[in-house]
Write an enzyme that holds these catalytic residues in place. Structure first.
Site, PDB file in Angstrom:
ATOM      1  CE1 TYR A  14       0.825   0.753   4.379  1.00 39.86           C
ATOM      2  CE2 TYR A  14      -0.880  -0.859   4.829  1.00 39.86           C
ATOM      3  CZ  TYR A  14       0.146  -0.055   5.266  1.00 39.86           C
ATOM      4  OH  TYR A  14       0.503  -0.068   6.600  1.00 39.86           O
ATOM      5  CD  GLU A  15      -0.734   4.879   1.778  1.00 41.91           C
ATOM      6  OE1 GLU A  15      -0.769   5.812   0.960  1.00 41.91           O
ATOM      7  OE2 GLU A  15      -1.751   4.466   2.381  1.00 41.91           O
ATOM      8  N   GLY A  16       1.690   2.779  -2.588  1.00 39.10           N
ATOM      9  CA  GLY A  16       2.624   2.678  -3.715  1.00 39.10           C
ATOM     10  C   GLY A  16       3.553   1.506  -3.528  1.00 39.10           C
ATOM     11  CD  GLN A  54       6.841   4.548  -3.017  1.00 44.97           C
ATOM     12  OE1 GLN A  54       7.472   5.592  -3.047  1.00 44.97           O
ATOM     13  NE2 GLN A  54       5.548   4.515  -2.746  1.00 44.97           N
TER      14      GLN A  54
END
Length: 560
Positions: free
Chosen positions: A426-428, A433
């Site tokens: 999650y969050e990329g 990234q």
């Protein structure tokens, strides 16, 4: 005292590393009401609150989990009381300005104290993390009425918040979001579906605000997206067209309800400019990426504590006619423990460096602020990725130290492994990234963050030479290797598919360079010097491996 005799004084380690962090003394000067003694007391108190209030929730969070009954989510017993207690202690608004109900402390203190809570019960703290990030978002882009209404409530723990981006056919590809917002009789009405929403529903707080991306107007892709705050209840307490379709059955984080939500003509508040939703959302995403790093650190530190305690207590081996010895006396176990400790403290030092720069980017002026902002943008993809990996890898390594016991539910490290697996997703994801690290931070920014890092690394090397010349020289070679690799990757700007094949390896090489710099910092920080030397020893071989992987021929991964 050796690191094997260290009583695992994490607050003491935090205070020592803050003292050694570049920019920390400057930040203290810019924060007149703060001094080292106050900081040490705040860090120690945070560890105490986390242990007393949050940690007792962790077993029930995992074993009892959350239930979906009659259209609502039921969380484990004790959540509401614990959430109110940490709110009253100021945990939810540590870095929020006092005029919005917070303490007005630097982000660096949140990064220093937050991992104690994240490690105590990561599932429970998912609500706190999203609500804190939402408070930052609202302060950045909301109108004054919305800010003054919502932020104090979030800080007080009376209301909660979520981030609503993903949809069934639009995950990382946010340009395919279908949820729509239409203006009807002067108000915005939102209709659509969102998935993977942590704490999308619960009874812990009185009200929930969903920070939501929806399509407005006729724009396509990300240009047609706007940002909204959509409460689950209207101001008069009536339902606002938000319902839960289901909660997910997951590998870990059982105490954090992951919801699928439906929005049917739900009234929303436009945040910022119409059509600028995605760039505005980054005020929240930046906080969430730092949070992920702190989650990984918190769980890793807890798992390390279990491994060290077990190794000191478990007795196996030695002369058969004598009392068995603690396994921590065996050389291979000591090696494993050093490797665990090194991963934890390198990450802690890197997070503190990042957080102090986040503060200085906001508090300094002109050129100094720009340098810090460039460094922050460069570091965030690595902090998120390797914070996540450290949490999982240290939990796995702790299981190895415990042996068969670690594989059982009697010990908490198997839960730590399950809880942290999602951090790299999650969050990329790690791949996303890495592409950000290469294509935005190196190519688009022309390596401004890299230049800022190299300048800091050079100062760290020079500060260590008189103390440990050999280590300083090793770090210099590792960082020099990464600098040369960066020049090679920069030259691939006209061959993006080739560069993309090596992006993750390039970012891993970057983390090796950051780790070398942080290892020197540990060497200059008692009693962490042995940990720093241990980690530095392997970095030359690791960065050479990643540099080789970064040059992977495209036809091996894309034969078509």
């Amino acid at each position: 005292m050796s690191v094997f005799d260290d009583p695992r004084d994490h607050p003491g380690r935090v205070a020592a590393l803050l003292q050694a962090t570049s920019g920390w003394q400057r930040l203290l000067k810019l924060t007149p009401d703060l001094d080292d003694e106050t900081v040490a007391a705040l860090v120690a108190e945070s560890a105490k609150i986390a242990n007393q209030i949050v940690a007792p929730l962790n077993v029930a969070a995992d074993t009892d989990g959350c239930r979906f009954e009659q259209g609502r989510v039921i969380t484990p017993d004790g959540y509401s009381e614990a959430y109110g207690a940490i709110a009253e202690a100021g945990v939810l608004g540590m870095e929020i300005a006092p005029d919005h109900g917070g303490q007005g402390l630097p982000i660096a203190l949140q990064a220093a104290c937050g991992p104690f809570f994240e490690g105590a019960c990561p599932a429970f703290m998912m609500l706190a993390g999203a609500s804190r990030a939402a408070a930052h978002l609202l302060l950045s882009v909301a109108d004054e009425e919305t800010r003054s209404t919502w932020v104090p409530k979030l800080v007080a723990g009376e209301w909660g918040a979520t981030i609503c981006i993903s949809e069934p056919d639009a995950g990382s590809d946010v340009g395919r979001i279908r949820t729509r917002a239409e203006r009807v009789d002067g108000t915005w009405q939102i209709t659509g579906q969102k998935i993977w929403i942590s704490f999308g529903d619960h009874h812990v707080t009185e009200r929930i605000g969903h920070c939501l991306l929806a399509r407005t107007g006729g724009g396509v892709g990300t240009r047609g997206l706007s940002l909204f705050l959509v409460p689950n209840l209207r101001d008069d307490g009536a339902q606002n067209g938000v319902s839960v379709s289901r909660i997910e059955e997951k590998l870990g984080l059982h105490g954090s309800p992951t919801c699928a939500l439906s929005f049917e003509n739900a009234h929303g508040i436009l945040l910022g400019e119409e059509g600028r939703g995605l760039p505005q959302l980054f005020a929240m995403i930046e906080q969430m990426r730092l949070l992920t790093a702190c989650q990984g650190l918190g769980v890793a530190a807890r798992a390390a504590d279990v491994a060290f305690a077990y190794a000191a207590d478990r007795r196996q081996g030695g002369a058969p006619n004598e009392t068995p010895v603690a396994i921590s006396t065996h050389t291979d176990v000591r090696r494993q423990l050093l490797a665990i400790d090194a991963r934890v403290e390198i990450l802690r030092a890197a997070i503190l460096e990042l957080a102090v720069s986040m503060d200085l980017a906001r508090r300094e002026s002109d050129e100094a602020a720009d340098e810090h902002a460039a460094f922050v943008a460069w570091m965030l993809p690595m902090a998120k990725t390797f914070g996540a990996e450290t949490g999982f890898d240290v939990a796995s390594a702790a299981i190895q130290v415990l042996g068969g016991a670690g594989y059982t539910k009697e010990w908490p490290v198997e839960q730590a492994l399950r809880d942290t697996r999602v951090l790299a997703i999650y969050e990329g994801t790690s791949g996303i990234q890495a592409i950000d690290f290469l294509m935005r931070r190196l190519w688009r920014d022309r390596g401004r963050g890299l230049v800022a890092f190299l300048a800091r690394a050079k100062r760290e090397i020079e500060a260590t030479r008189d103390l440990d010349l050999s280590s300083a020289d090793t770090a210099e070679r590792v960082i020099g290797h990464f600098e040369r690799l960066s020049a090679e990757m920069l030259a691939l700007e006209d061959s993006p598919r080739q560069a993309e094949a090596g992006a993750l390896a390039y970012m891993r090489a970057g983390w090796c360079a950051v780790s070398a710099m942080m290892a020197l910092r540990l060497i200059r920080t008692d009693p962490l010097a042995p940990i720093g030397r241990f980690r530095l020893h392997a970095l030359e071989a690791e960065i050479a491996l990643y540099a080789s992987e970064a040059a992977l021929p495209l036809d091996l991964v894309d034969p078509a």
